[in-house]
Design a protein around this motif. Structure first.
Motif, PDB file in Angstrom:
ATOM      1  N   ARG A 126      30.803 -21.330 -27.676  1.00 49.07           N
ATOM      2  CA  ARG A 126      32.041 -20.517 -28.174  1.00 49.07           C
ATOM      3  C   ARG A 126      31.419 -18.929 -27.813  1.00 49.07           C
ATOM      4  NH1 ARG A 126      36.749 -22.624 -27.514  1.00 49.07           N
ATOM      5  NH2 ARG A 126      36.946 -24.961 -28.340  1.00 49.07           N
ATOM      6  N   PRO A 127      31.279 -18.470 -26.653  1.00 47.30           N
ATOM      7  CA  PRO A 127      30.648 -16.848 -26.719  1.00 47.30           C
ATOM      8  C   PRO A 127      31.924 -16.176 -27.362  1.00 47.30           C
ATOM      9  CG  PRO A 127      31.243 -17.812 -24.641  1.00 47.30           C
ATOM     10  CD  PRO A 127      31.315 -19.012 -25.440  1.00 47.30           C
ATOM     11  N   VAL A 128      31.477 -15.034 -28.203  1.00 47.26           N
ATOM     12  CA  VAL A 128      32.630 -14.256 -28.828  1.00 47.26           C
ATOM     13  C   VAL A 128      32.099 -12.781 -28.492  1.00 47.26           C
ATOM     14  CG1 VAL A 128      33.717 -13.521 -30.760  1.00 47.26           C
ATOM     15  CG2 VAL A 128      33.178 -15.988 -30.528  1.00 47.26           C
ATOM     16  N   LEU A 129      33.126 -12.128 -28.089  1.00 46.48           N
ATOM     17  CA  LEU A 129      32.701 -10.811 -27.802  1.00 46.48           C
ATOM     18  C   LEU A 129      33.446  -9.926 -28.742  1.00 46.48           C
ATOM     19  CD1 LEU A 129      31.638  -8.828 -25.703  1.00 46.48           C
ATOM     20  CD2 LEU A 129      33.760  -8.680 -24.638  1.00 46.48           C
ATOM     21  N   VAL A 130      32.671  -9.016 -29.122  1.00 47.75           N
ATOM     22  CA  VAL A 130      32.951  -8.012 -30.516  1.00 47.75           C
ATOM     23  C   VAL A 130      33.955  -6.909 -29.923  1.00 47.75           C
ATOM     24  CG1 VAL A 130      32.341  -6.147 -32.119  1.00 47.75           C
ATOM     25  CG2 VAL A 130      30.874  -8.296 -31.721  1.00 47.75           C
ATOM     26  N   ASP A 131      35.355  -6.684 -30.215  1.00 47.46           N
ATOM     27  CA  ASP A 131      36.227  -5.832 -29.674  1.00 47.46           C
ATOM     28  C   ASP A 131      36.729  -5.125 -31.007  1.00 47.46           C
ATOM     29  OD1 ASP A 131      37.790  -7.827 -30.574  1.00 47.46           O
ATOM     30  OD2 ASP A 131      39.350  -7.612 -29.069  1.00 47.46           O
ATOM     31  N   THR A 132      36.253  -5.157 -32.082  1.00 48.11           N
ATOM     32  CA  THR A 132      36.905  -4.951 -33.246  1.00 48.11           C
ATOM     33  C   THR A 132      36.398  -3.403 -33.898  1.00 48.11           C
ATOM     34  OG1 THR A 132      35.884  -6.288 -34.713  1.00 48.11           O
ATOM     35  CG2 THR A 132      38.109  -7.028 -34.013  1.00 48.11           C
ATOM     36  N   ASP A 133      35.192  -3.188 -33.353  1.00 41.09           N
ATOM     37  CA  ASP A 133      34.344  -2.085 -33.821  1.00 41.09           C
ATOM     38  C   ASP A 133      34.257  -0.663 -33.077  1.00 41.09           C
ATOM     39  OD1 ASP A 133      32.361  -0.624 -34.907  1.00 41.09           O
ATOM     40  OD2 ASP A 133      30.676  -2.030 -34.621  1.00 41.09           O
ATOM     41  N   PRO A 134      35.193   0.149 -33.658  1.00 38.29           N
ATOM     42  CA  PRO A 134      35.178   1.411 -33.185  1.00 38.29           C
ATOM     43  C   PRO A 134      33.704   2.138 -32.687  1.00 38.29           C
ATOM     44  CG  PRO A 134      36.834   1.299 -34.933  1.00 38.29           C
ATOM     45  CD  PRO A 134      35.604   0.313 -34.814  1.00 38.29           C
ATOM     46  N   SER A 135      32.674   1.712 -33.163  1.00 35.93           N
ATOM     47  CA  SER A 135      31.478   2.392 -32.754  1.00 35.93           C
ATOM     48  C   SER A 135      30.625   1.527 -31.647  1.00 35.93           C
ATOM     49  CB  SER A 135      30.501   2.161 -34.251  1.00 35.93           C
ATOM     50  OG  SER A 135      31.028   3.028 -35.184  1.00 35.93           O
ATOM     51  N   CYS A 136      31.494   0.509 -31.243  1.00 35.57           N
ATOM     52  CA  CYS A 136      30.942  -0.497 -30.090  1.00 35.57           C
ATOM     53  C   CYS A 136      32.056  -0.845 -29.293  1.00 35.57           C
ATOM     54  CB  CYS A 136      30.349  -1.674 -30.759  1.00 35.57           C
ATOM     55  SG  CYS A 136      29.570  -2.806 -29.507  1.00 35.57           S
ATOM     56  N   PRO A 137      32.532  -0.032 -28.730  1.00 33.35           N
ATOM     57  CA  PRO A 137      33.843  -0.190 -27.702  1.00 33.35           C
ATOM     58  C   PRO A 137      33.636  -1.511 -26.790  1.00 33.35           C
ATOM     59  CG  PRO A 137      33.404   1.998 -27.678  1.00 33.35           C
ATOM     60  CD  PRO A 137      32.295   1.459 -28.222  1.00 33.35           C
ATOM     61  N   ALA A 138      34.636  -2.368 -26.546  1.00 33.10           N
ATOM     62  CA  ALA A 138      34.354  -3.635 -25.801  1.00 33.10           C
ATOM     63  C   ALA A 138      34.819  -3.177 -24.296  1.00 33.10           C
ATOM     64  CB  ALA A 138      35.390  -4.629 -26.659  1.00 33.10           C
TER      65      ALA A 138
END
Length: 525
Positions: A126-138
């Motif tokens: 299950r590779p998961v990409l962080v898209d919920t962090d404004p300091s780390c845009p997806a």
């Protein structure tokens, strides 16, 4: 059974004081109630996708609120957290993820390309990409192989009850390089983490309402468990910065009235060079712990005389979660240079390097050995390394040489293993030598560390080359960067006609280091 799960502690805190600030991440406050809810949702999303007790959850990214959420969600399910050093090269990350048998990999966008280059070679399901962090845009449209973190958090799944956890339950695998050149997975149990907190709270002036500044890398045991995790679970506030910036660090110390911080000596030295440092109000600081590398006495004295801030030296390793010794603040100036006394619930002793027996006399050098509930039981899938590091009496042999004065205070002298510590990062010469030896035209290579005023130590490679071969530093660094993190790359090359060896053919690293210090034939700086 006493439940020592950090997830349960966060849920308990949310029930009693949901509005309290748990995390302050890049200027955004996350309350205890919000954190508990996010952790519960993430645990539900992970469980719905097959994550079970004992499975491994890896995180590849910078310091962030998401890292804490992933750690706590793993604990919620009884899974094992694997924080990955984001500075490593793809080959190193591949080894860690394959060795740990990771089930779920959570990745920030800046590291997605690296992860995609190795996905087919690791067991992650299950590779998961962080898209919920404004300091780390997806990325706006990541490939279909990725599950977005927002999908996990919004999934309509039953929220499982937090799994009760005790001393022997595995909490994390933290990978530290070995002398063979391959990282070893240090098996940290919840008991190891919990007992370190007990030790710290017994010796250090920590309090339930602490404000802790987390600027050291959280993939290191010092950044994660020296002060930070115990602050979060005990009821304090953790101010999280994605990376260390000296000027921002100084501003945070003042603005947030920070009471506790862990950092390596190079970070404290950089902080002291920030304009305005002398005038800054640091009066809230109480628990200021420095470890991870040799601490220059002048640094301790400068902090004490400039601000009345007492840098409290400690010593330990990933295997001791991290602290085995600590120098109380009251002794900072009296015992400057000492790594302190054994922690209350930890045994420390000196043994002859050949493991021939205990050294009980003062001022006699020996290998520092540790045992106690904060000390791990071994290395993941590596019985040989475990047997080498632990003796039959349960003592962990650190590989560090030190002595104990007549008052029982320990002083670190040197390392049995030729580890280099640069900017708080552990670098093992054998790992670098293994890579450089494949460079065209290099016949032999020896890697050593020499003192550096900024980083503590810097990496130097001594080369024996074929006739006519004169490698440039940038060529060698570019070659090695394909397999090694940048902080492990040599900063200087020295050419030698041959390497010193003993009659048995063993490389004499002491003579190599002396050779380097004498500045013989520098190829490049």
């Amino acid at each position: 059974m006493v439940d020592i799960s950090p997830a349960a502690a966060v849920q308990r805190r949310a029930r009693y004081d949901a509005a309290a600030a748990a995390l302050v991440y890049e200027g955004r406050t996350i309350t205890a109630g919000t954190l508990a809810t996010t952790v519960s949702r993430l645990a539900a999303g992970l469980a719905a996708r097959g994550l079970r007790h004992g499975d491994r959850v890896a995180f590849l990214g910078l310091n962030s609120a998401t890292l804490f959420e992933a750690l706590l969600a793993a604990s919620h399910l009884g899974a094992v957290f694997v924080p990955v050093n984001h500075r490593l090269a793809a080959d190193e990350v591949r080894h860690i993820l394959a060795d740990s048998g990771v089930h779920t990999l959570i990745v920030e966008e800046n590291h997605r390309a690296l992860a995609e280059s190795i996905l087919t070679e690791i067991p992650v399901r299950r590779p998961v990409l962080v898209d919920t962090d404004p300091s780390c845009p997806a990325a706006p449209a990541p490939p279909a192989v990725w599950t977005l973190l927002s999908e996990l958090l919004s999934a309509d799944a039953k929220r499982p009850t937090a799994v009760p956890l005790s001393d022997d339950d595995l909490a994390a695998l933290m990978y530290t390089s070995g002398t063979t050149g391959r990282p070893k997975g240090v098996m940290l149990t919840h008991g190891n983490l919990w007992w370190n907190a007990v030790n710290v709270d017994s010796m250090v002036d920590t309090r339930p309402d602490d404000v802790n500044l987390a600027v050291a890398p959280l993939f290191h045991i010092g950044g994660l468990n020296a002060l930070t995790l115990r602050t979060l679970t005990r009821g304090g506030t953790v101010v999280v910065r994605r990376a260390f910036d000296p000027a921002q660090c100084l501003a945070d110390l003042v603005e947030h009235r920070v009471t506790s911080i862990f950092a390596v000596p190079a970070m404290f030295a950089a902080l002291a060079r920030v304009p305005g440092f002398t005038e800054a109000d640091l009066s809230a600081l109480r628990a200021v712990v420095v470890a991870g590398a040799a601490v220059p006495p002048r640094l301790i004295e400068d902090y004490a005389h400039t601000h009345g801030v007492l840098l409290q030296q400690a010593w330990g390793l990933t295997e001791t979660a991290p602290f085995a010794t600590y120098l109380p603040a009251a002794l900072t100036l009296e015992k400057t240079g000492s790594a302190g006394l054994p922690m209350p619930y930890t045994e420390v002793c000196l043994m002859t390097p050949e493991r021939g027996g205990l050294i009980e006399q003062p001022d006699v050098r020996g290998e520092i050995c540790v045992r106690g509930p904060n000390v791990v039981s071994g290395y993941w899938n590596n019985q040989a390394a475990t047997r080498e590091a632990f003796d039959d009496a349960g003592w962990f042999h650190s590989g560090d040489v030190g002595y104990r004065d007549k008052d029982g205070h320990y002083f670190i002298v040197d390392r049995l293993k030729d580890m280099i510590i640069s900017g708080g990062e552990n670098i093992y010469p054998a790992e670098v030598e293994r890579v450089l030896s494949a460079f065209p035209g290099i016949l032999e290579v020896a890697v050593v560390g020499i003192p550096d005023p900024k980083w503590g130590e810097t990496v130097v490679a001594v080369l024996v080359c074929e006739a006519g071969v004169e490698p440039l530093l940038e060529e060698v660094r570019d070659f090695a960067s394909r397999q090694l993190a940048r902080y492990k790359l040599p900063t200087r090359l020295v050419v030698a006609p041959e390497l010193p060896r003993n009659a048995g053919g063993k490389l004499l690293k002491g003579q190599v280091r002396d050779f380097v210090v004498q500045q013989v034939t520098v190829v490049s700086d």
